[in-house]
Design an enzyme around this catalytic site. Sequence first.
Site, PDB file in Angstrom:
ATOM      1  N   LYS A 156       0.840  -1.203   0.000  1.00 49.29           N
ATOM      2  CA  LYS A 156       0.000   0.000   0.000  1.00 49.29           C
ATOM      3  C   LYS A 156       0.876   1.255   0.000  1.00 49.29           C
ATOM      4  CE  LYS A 156      -3.799  -2.446   2.248  1.00 49.29           C
ATOM      5  NZ  LYS A 156      -4.540  -2.777   3.473  1.00 49.29           N
ATOM      6  N   GLN A 206      -4.741  -1.547   9.688  1.00 45.15           N
ATOM      7  CA  GLN A 206      -4.572  -2.874   9.088  1.00 45.15           C
ATOM      8  C   GLN A 206      -5.101  -3.948  10.043  1.00 45.15           C
ATOM      9  OE1 GLN A 206      -3.606  -3.394   5.936  1.00 45.15           O
ATOM     10  NE2 GLN A 206      -3.878  -5.586   6.145  1.00 45.15           N
ATOM     11  N   ASP A 252     -11.144   2.860   4.230  1.00 41.22           N
ATOM     12  CA  ASP A 252     -11.409   1.418   4.181  1.00 41.22           C
ATOM     13  C   ASP A 252     -12.916   1.132   4.183  1.00 41.22           C
ATOM     14  OD1 ASP A 252      -9.614  -0.672   3.894  1.00 41.22           O
ATOM     15  OD2 ASP A 252      -8.807  -0.451   5.923  1.00 41.22           O
TER      16      ASP A 252
HETATM   17  N1  GUN Z   1      -6.919  -7.016   6.338  1.00 41.25           N
HETATM   18  C1  GUN Z   1      -7.296  -7.788   5.295  1.00 41.25           C
HETATM   19  N2  GUN Z   1      -7.878  -7.048   4.342  1.00 41.25           N
HETATM   20  C2  GUN Z   1      -7.872  -5.789   4.776  1.00 41.25           C
HETATM   21  C3  GUN Z   1      -8.341  -4.555   4.222  1.00 41.25           C
HETATM   22  O1  GUN Z   1      -8.896  -4.470   3.116  1.00 41.25           O
HETATM   23  N3  GUN Z   1      -8.153  -3.467   4.990  1.00 41.25           N
HETATM   24  C4  GUN Z   1      -7.565  -3.517   6.210  1.00 41.25           C
HETATM   25  N4  GUN Z   1      -7.439  -2.392   6.891  1.00 41.25           N
HETATM   26  N5  GUN Z   1      -7.125  -4.635   6.748  1.00 41.25           N
HETATM   27  C5  GUN Z   1      -7.278  -5.759   6.026  1.00 41.25           C
END
Ligand code: GUN
Length: 290
Positions: free
Chosen positions: A52, A96, A119
Amino acid sequence: MQILDGKALSKKIEERITQEVKDLKSTCGCTPGLAVVLVGQDQASATYVNMKKKACDKVGFYSITHDMPETISQEAIEKTIIMMNNDSNIDGILIQLPLPKHIDTTKLLELVAPEKDVDGFHPYNVGRLVTNLDGFVPCTPLGVMELLREYKIDVKGKNCVVVGASNIVGKPMASLLLNADATVEICHIFTDDLKKHTLNADVVLVGVGIINLITADMVKDDVIIIDIGVSRTKEGKLVGDVDFLNVSKKSSYITPSPGGVGPMTIAMLLSNTLKAAKNNAAKLSKQSES
Ligand code: GUN
């Protein structure tokens, strides 16, 4: 059979975002900013966060990662979120997941300012999605819809079977499909006879992390397959939830995994962050006018 190429589409989207970031910088002098909270040593989470961050750098975003130890307290993370909510250089906040067991994840997600919730996990944005109002939509299901749009696949009236009912993927995926006038079924761990449901599907969307869960005998001819799963085999190879080799022979369209939905998730995070930055810039300019 046609491959739904998420890698190619994500590249196209990232090029568009790079140009938009340049335009935004020249018109208002602002740079979209993303803050990421990463807690603990989970290898997969660290890899995702790194991807990311690299994507942010590539399109010209500012990004910062708050890398926290496994033993961090709830209060310390909350303080960081409040700080980011009040930081005008930060347009998007991403926590995350998963977080360590001693952390109250729900409380943290609710603390993120909804206008920075790139998100789409805050209940405010979840509610807006369910009621088909504009807001922030979780990146993975949003990426799936973009992929369908790119290939001119209209789900209106189609039987769509979503396998997996998580808050991150399955539930928002079902809401987006319903908003697009599909007939939607959600299957999950307690579903009796999964095959009975998938055999009836025009579109199967699966994201549960079980290798070869969907086999050729479980789908009808010309099915559209969206594989959202990513697992690592014993040999270290990345694979999805679908027996690609055999299921692809019966499909009209299919995403590979990796190279399908995964890259789209990152592209949608960039897209959501740019959207937040534009909203925030518009708000600031309105305030300075009055
Ligand atoms: N963990 C697995 N997929 C995601 C996601 O799309 N966003 C976040 N913040 N954590 C994750």
